[in-house]
Design a protein around this motif. Sequence first.
Motif, PDB file in Angstrom:
ATOM      1  N   TYR A   1       0.817  -1.265   0.062  1.00 44.41           N
ATOM      2  CA  TYR A   1       0.063   0.087   0.051  1.00 44.41           C
ATOM      3  C   TYR A   1       0.916   1.172   0.055  1.00 44.41           C
ATOM      4  CZ  TYR A   1      -3.433  -3.252   1.769  1.00 44.41           C
ATOM      5  OH  TYR A   1      -4.320  -4.517   1.723  1.00 44.41           O
ATOM      6  N   ARG A   2       0.425   2.211  -0.497  1.00 42.23           N
ATOM      7  CA  ARG A   2       0.768   3.467  -0.302  1.00 42.23           C
ATOM      8  C   ARG A   2       0.181   4.304   0.704  1.00 42.23           C
ATOM      9  NH1 ARG A   2       2.806   7.914  -4.849  1.00 42.23           N
ATOM     10  NH2 ARG A   2       4.369   8.933  -3.557  1.00 42.23           N
ATOM     11  N   GLY A   3       0.638   4.793   1.718  1.00 43.86           N
ATOM     12  CA  GLY A   3      -0.041   5.639   2.964  1.00 43.86           C
ATOM     13  C   GLY A   3      -0.361   4.447   4.083  1.00 43.86           C
ATOM     14  N   CYS A   4      -0.911   4.950   4.937  1.00 41.50           N
ATOM     15  CA  CYS A   4      -1.322   4.003   6.345  1.00 41.50           C
ATOM     16  C   CYS A   4      -2.377   4.730   7.187  1.00 41.50           C
ATOM     17  CB  CYS A   4      -0.110   3.862   7.098  1.00 41.50           C
ATOM     18  SG  CYS A   4      -0.112   2.773   8.281  1.00 41.50           S
ATOM     19  N   GLN A   5      -3.206   3.870   7.361  1.00 40.68           N
ATOM     20  CA  GLN A   5      -4.475   4.387   8.259  1.00 40.68           C
ATOM     21  C   GLN A   5      -4.013   4.637   9.644  1.00 40.68           C
ATOM     22  OE1 GLN A   5      -6.385   0.726   6.444  1.00 40.68           O
ATOM     23  NE2 GLN A   5      -8.299   1.716   7.263  1.00 40.68           N
ATOM     24  N   TYR A   6      -3.010   4.036  10.172  1.00 42.29           N
ATOM     25  CA  TYR A   6      -2.649   4.297  11.382  1.00 42.29           C
ATOM     26  C   TYR A   6      -2.193   5.838  11.886  1.00 42.29           C
ATOM     27  CZ  TYR A   6      -3.084  -0.683  12.333  1.00 42.29           C
ATOM     28  OH  TYR A   6      -3.676  -2.124  12.200  1.00 42.29           O
ATOM     29  N   GLY A   7      -1.468   6.445  10.974  1.00 39.86           N
ATOM     30  CA  GLY A   7      -1.182   7.680  10.900  1.00 39.86           C
ATOM     31  C   GLY A   7      -0.352   8.083  11.835  1.00 39.86           C
ATOM     32  N   CYS A   8       0.367   7.295  12.540  1.00 36.58           N
ATOM     33  CA  CYS A   8       1.239   7.913  13.661  1.00 36.58           C
ATOM     34  C   CYS A   8       1.889   9.168  13.725  1.00 36.58           C
ATOM     35  CB  CYS A   8       2.225   6.673  14.079  1.00 36.58           C
ATOM     36  SG  CYS A   8       1.548   4.933  14.324  1.00 36.58           S
ATOM     37  N   SER A   9       1.614   9.834  14.787  1.00 32.13           N
ATOM     38  CA  SER A   9       2.348  11.163  14.555  1.00 32.13           C
ATOM     39  C   SER A   9       3.587  11.147  14.442  1.00 32.13           C
ATOM     40  CB  SER A   9       1.815  11.912  15.981  1.00 32.13           C
ATOM     41  OG  SER A   9       2.859  11.373  17.081  1.00 32.13           O
TER      42      SER A   9
END
Length: 306
Positions: free
Chosen positions: A53-61
């Motif tokens: 994938y490109r991008g990540c739902q977890y979006g860690c700060s």
Amino acid sequence: MPKPQYQYYCINTPTKLVKEVFGDINVYEQNAKSLLTKASGFISAYDFTLNPYRGCQYGCSYCYAAAFSPNPKMRENWGKWVIIKQNAAEILEKELERWYKKNPDKPPRIYMSSVTDPYQPIESKHELTRSLLEVMHPYRPILVIQTRSPIITRDIDFLQQFKHLRVNMSIPTGSESVRRDFEPRSPSIKARINAITKVKQSINFDKGFIPKVSITITPLLPTLEKDETAFIEKLKIADRVVIQDFHPSQNRSLVATTREAAAKVKQKYAWWYDEEKLSYTRFKEKLMSNLPDVEIREGKDGFGYD
């Protein structure tokens, strides 16, 4: 060739429309030109990185991978979009075939993944990572899987078929309150510990190959004193623990860097970060004294398969 224009993240007419909304995530589909990217820098011990994938739902700060977003607006909105590489399995098959034509006696060393989580929530629906495991299995690569997701337990049937596999479970802190501050969209610490325990204990020599198991405390976040002893005790499930401090903060794109979002959260934990080097050293010493049977490694040295 012009760059894709993603719906909601461009001024011009979009060339990539939202295919679905998964929770609060905009999901796009795109054909990949390649899946295996030559590894370099921090993970130069590998031949390739593999990102389904490109991008990540977890979006860690703190996640440095935001720097590799398609455009500045998507970088600012890290965690709210994902691009699915819909032809990933087909492309990977071709690339592995080419590798073995040139290197018939040398299995490729693959790190999955460097700028996404291969088991982020949308994987439960699309099973893209699972399809890649199915492609890779006959080729017998040396594989390392980096994740923070309990979804990996779904694929134990495939994992036990890889002779050379290391699973890295990312758990940067032993305190839930700290996790919620730095990575509120990610799975709980308990869920991750339970998942890596299941991976380790569900496979025996009668069922298949037993994977190596690492817990990567990267970047090292504070663990509250009241949680420290219990957290370190749980790390005994691993054969390796890896610690690493934050990437340097840089205002540049396409560079591994600590984001401003994490820098703001760090201010809440001044008791740790005002003496960051000392906090790091003390925690490392506690790991070494309480985990005599676990290999403790730092930074780049800890991310190899060996």
